[in-house]
Design an enzyme around this catalytic site. Structure first.
Site, PDB file in Angstrom:
ATOM      1  N   HIS A   1       1.027  -1.317   0.014  1.00 22.07           N
ATOM      2  CA  HIS A   1      -0.104  -0.093  -0.121  1.00 22.07           C
ATOM      3  C   HIS A   1       0.893   1.283   0.000  1.00 22.07           C
ATOM      4  O   HIS A   1       0.362   2.160   0.464  1.00 22.07           O
ATOM      5  CB  HIS A   1      -0.828   0.058   1.241  1.00 22.07           C
ATOM      6  CG  HIS A   1      -2.020  -1.030   1.121  1.00 22.07           C
ATOM      7  ND1 HIS A   1      -1.843  -2.278   1.781  1.00 22.07           N
ATOM      8  CD2 HIS A   1      -3.123  -1.081   0.562  1.00 22.07           C
ATOM      9  CE1 HIS A   1      -2.826  -2.866   1.501  1.00 22.07           C
ATOM     10  NE2 HIS A   1      -3.551  -2.328   0.973  1.00 22.07           N
TER      11      HIS A   1
ATOM     12  N   GLY B   1      -8.810  10.042   2.001  1.00 24.39           N
ATOM     13  CA  GLY B   1     -10.004   8.977   2.649  1.00 24.39           C
ATOM     14  C   GLY B   1     -10.911   9.821   3.172  1.00 24.39           C
ATOM     15  O   GLY B   1     -12.208   9.528   3.075  1.00 24.39           O
TER      16      GLY B   1
ATOM     17  N   THR C   1      -9.528   2.395   7.335  1.00 25.77           N
ATOM     18  CA  THR C   1      -9.953   2.258   8.708  1.00 25.77           C
ATOM     19  C   THR C   1     -10.939   3.447   9.186  1.00 25.77           C
ATOM     20  O   THR C   1     -11.707   3.211   9.909  1.00 25.77           O
ATOM     21  CB  THR C   1      -8.611   2.032   9.871  1.00 25.77           C
ATOM     22  OG1 THR C   1      -7.731   1.546   9.079  1.00 25.77           O
ATOM     23  CG2 THR C   1      -8.731   1.672  11.054  1.00 25.77           C
TER      24      THR C   1
ATOM     25  N   GLY D   1     -13.519  -0.635  16.789  1.00 29.61           N
ATOM     26  CA  GLY D   1     -11.680  -0.622  16.648  1.00 29.61           C
ATOM     27  C   GLY D   1     -11.014  -1.241  17.529  1.00 29.61           C
ATOM     28  O   GLY D   1      -9.896  -1.473  17.225  1.00 29.61           O
TER      29      GLY D   1
ATOM     30  N   ASP E   1      -0.733  11.361  15.593  1.00 25.68           N
ATOM     31  CA  ASP E   1      -1.328  10.611  14.851  1.00 25.68           C
ATOM     32  C   ASP E   1      -2.558  11.217  13.882  1.00 25.68           C
ATOM     33  O   ASP E   1      -3.122  11.959  14.380  1.00 25.68           O
ATOM     34  CB  ASP E   1      -2.251   9.607  15.776  1.00 25.68           C
ATOM     35  CG  ASP E   1      -3.256   8.645  15.039  1.00 25.68           C
ATOM     36  OD1 ASP E   1      -2.743   7.867  14.267  1.00 25.68           O
ATOM     37  OD2 ASP E   1      -4.279   8.755  15.210  1.00 25.68           O
TER      38      ASP E   1
END
Ligand code: ADP
Ligand code: MG
Length: 585
Positions: A217, A398, A440, A482, A552
């Site tokens: 990826h 995304g 995700t 998650g 993050d």
């Protein structure tokens, strides 16, 4: 560089449409992917593979007799959404149960996992075997954490042949698990790959260098080396894989040299010749090898070596015939075309029509989503860059795709005759988000927006307690699905302090706007603080060290969105709009 497209956002869909047009004798298009267009004997196990697009011939190119029954195809490098996997698997099922098999990536695990729950609930027995062949992504004692790369082919091939031979779901699953356990891969990259429409590669390798341990990826490698000679490269790959072999390895191996996108076949063959000699010298027998492009990564310059240590049973299924658009072995009798039933469309609607007041609240929910979209658009590039440090660089695109689809679905629902409740606006939006974003964060945001909508329901007014309940439901959906813990370096590290600050402030007498403002400030500080953490969940985990010092991306995007919603709420309360203008907040 990918050059042939009209609109980069439609690239994966249009490429898949064209693939089907070129291969109608093998595959038919269904919502979310492709299924075999030929007859499948009743009671045969359906092997359903899949993952992001951009890896051709994985995954759609491997659909046909002796291999997969169907492929769920996501966006570029993004997992298909749960609803897509579900619909593809249902269309593929022939009464013998479904085996889902795909590379071990967090987004795919979430979406395929959700689909599996739903299929089982509907009486279609469904199991999962994850492919975890990439030895660079975790040590041998944590093989279940490894990601899947070109080893997809060995697992799919053997499971597909076993299904074709009429084995039942237990046996097909058992063979797939064993194949995965006996398969190892290691890849190298000489240069990065570029998503359609992007103006720069997801990563790059300095000239004269080689990156060891790439993912498919676009995740960068784990270490960089001066560019070796072919003989040195063969030696490096073979030595590392042999050192990682399964305990009961035996001496018969399948060897696969896989091109990642732009390495010439001549170069792959040259390398294969050297690899074969080394394997023979190591006392191994090479059985029915493959050399070519089998699992690619767009235009990545790189390659991988896969070894599968056979036993008698695995060898029988590896050698069995298969006939798919991209992978053919032996010969198979021609199959008749089959009739495919149209899958049911999923409809979400208000059971009770909303009152005028409830429809107005539905429009306000859509207005909040427009704010979310605006802030995502403003920060799209920054979020992508942050995700490229240790992830796959797609967080910006995304989120953008997800929120664009969510706003479109919300506006469509709100524009219906009589409008739609906040519940219907948000559940439509959440489904669209999860469906379009892939990945995700798309699965988690989609589920969270749906949970928020269900918590609000179809009502005429909301209180401060309802705001507290909505925040609790939103956060709860993400932690439940998650399963990330605080400190894992995910958006949960911003979500939990956000929720707790809101609840504490609100319980202490603050207004919703004040509690939101305090919570958004704390979420931002918490998101920034994730820079100190190493990722323990998601795609960034194998590159934990590279991530240190950077926050993050999912935590940052959440904090940005929380701040925007808080500012929006503040300005709405300061300047209440006349009821008639509530639409354009
Ligand atoms: P992908 O990882 O599939 O490429 P994105 O790049 O859009 O998806 O999102 C990455 C973000 O998703 C991470 O920065 C992290 O915040 C979040 N994330 C990953 N795994 C989990 C998880 N299990 N729970 C909560 N958030 C997660
Ligand atoms: Mg990502």
């Amino acid at each position: 560089m990918t050059q042939i497209f009209d609109n980069p956002a439609d690239f994966a869909d249009e490429a898949l449409d064209g693939f089907v047009a070129a291969n109608r004798g093998y595959v038919a298009r269904v919502d979310g992917g492709v299924v075999r267009s030929t007859e499948v004997p009743a009671g045969q196990v359906a092997l359903v593979v899949g993952g992001g697009s951009g890896h051709y011939p994985a995954f759609a190119g491997l659909v046909g007799p002796g291999l997969a029954a169907a492929s769920a195809c996501g966006n570029m490098f993004a997992s298909p959404a749960a609803g897509q996997v579900y619909r593809v698997a249902r269309a593929a099922s022939s009464g013998g149960g479904v085996l889902l098999s795909y590379g071990n990536y967090a987004g795919d695990v979430l979406h395929f996992g959700q689909a599996q729950l739903r299929l089982n609930a509907e009486g279609i027995e469904t199991r999962t075997v994850l492919v975890t062949d990439d030895i660079a992504s975790a040590p041998l004692d944590q093989i279940e954490k490894r990601r899947g790369i070109a080893g997809d082919l060995t697992v799919f091939k053997i499971a597909g042949a076993a299904a074709e031979a009429g084995l039942d779901l237990d046996d097909v699953e058992r063979l797939a698990i064993r194949t995965n356990y006996r398969t190892r891969s290691l890849g190298v990259a000489f240069d990065g790959c570029t998503l359609p429409g992007a103006d720069a590669p997801l990563f790059s390798v300095p000239a004269g260098q080689m990156s060891l341990g790439l993912g498919i990826h676009g995740e960068p490698g784990i270490s960089e080396h001066p560019m070796p000679t072919a003989s040195e490269l063969a030696e490096l790959l073979v030595t590392r894989l042999l050192a990682d072999k399964p305990h009961d390895a035996g001496s018969r191996v399948v060897a696969i040299v896989n091109g990642l996108g732009t390495v010439k076949y001549d170069e792959l063959f040259l390398l294969f010749g050297k690899i074969e000699k080394l394997l023979l010298t190591a006392g191994l027998t090479v059985v029915e090898p493959e050399c070519g492009e089998l699992v690619t990564s767009l235009d990545m310059s790189g390659l991988s070596l896969t070894l599968l240590w056979l036993d008698d049973e695995l060898e029988q299924y590896w050698a069995a015939p298969a006939d798919t658009p991209a992978f053919r072995k032996g010969s198979m009798a021609p199959r008749a075309a089959r009739q495919l039933a149209a899958a049911d469309a999923e409809v979400t609607s208000d059971v009770e029509p909303p009152s005028t007041a409830a429809a107005e609240l539905g429009r306000r929910a859509a207005a909040i989503l427009r704010q979310v979209r605006d802030v995502v658009v403003e920060h799209e590039a920054e979020l992508g860059r942050l995700d490229a440090i240790a992830g796959d660089g797609d967080h910006g695109i995304g989120m953008r795709r997800g929120v664009d689809a969510a706003v479109a679905a919300a506006e469509q629902a709100a524009a219906d005759d009589g409008g739609a409740s906040a519940a219907r606006v948000l559940t439509s939006a959440g489904e669209a988000w999860s469906e379009r974003a892939g990945g995700t964060s798309g699965a988690l945001w989609g589920s969270a927006v749906i949970a928020a909508g269900l918590s609000l329901g179809n009502r005429d007014s909301y209180s401060g307690e309802d705001a507290a309940a909505v925040i609790t439901a939103f956060v709860g959906a993400i932690t439940e699905l998650g399963k990330a813990e605080p400190g894992d370096k995910t958006m949960v590290d911003a979500l939990l302090p956000f929720r707790d600050t809101f609840l504490t402030a609100f319980d202490g007498g603050a207004s919703v706007a004040e509690a939101l403002a305090a919570a958004a400030t704390v979420a931002r500080a918490a998101a920034d603080d994730t820079a100190k953490l190493r990722p323990l969940k998601g795609r960034a985990r194998p590159l934990a060290e590279k991530s240190l010092g950077h926050p993050d991306p999912g935590a940052i995007s959440f904090a940005l969105i929380a701040a925007r919603i808080s500012a929006h709420t503040d300005s709405r309360l300061a300047h209440p709009e006349p009821a008639q203008q509530g639409v354009q907040a």
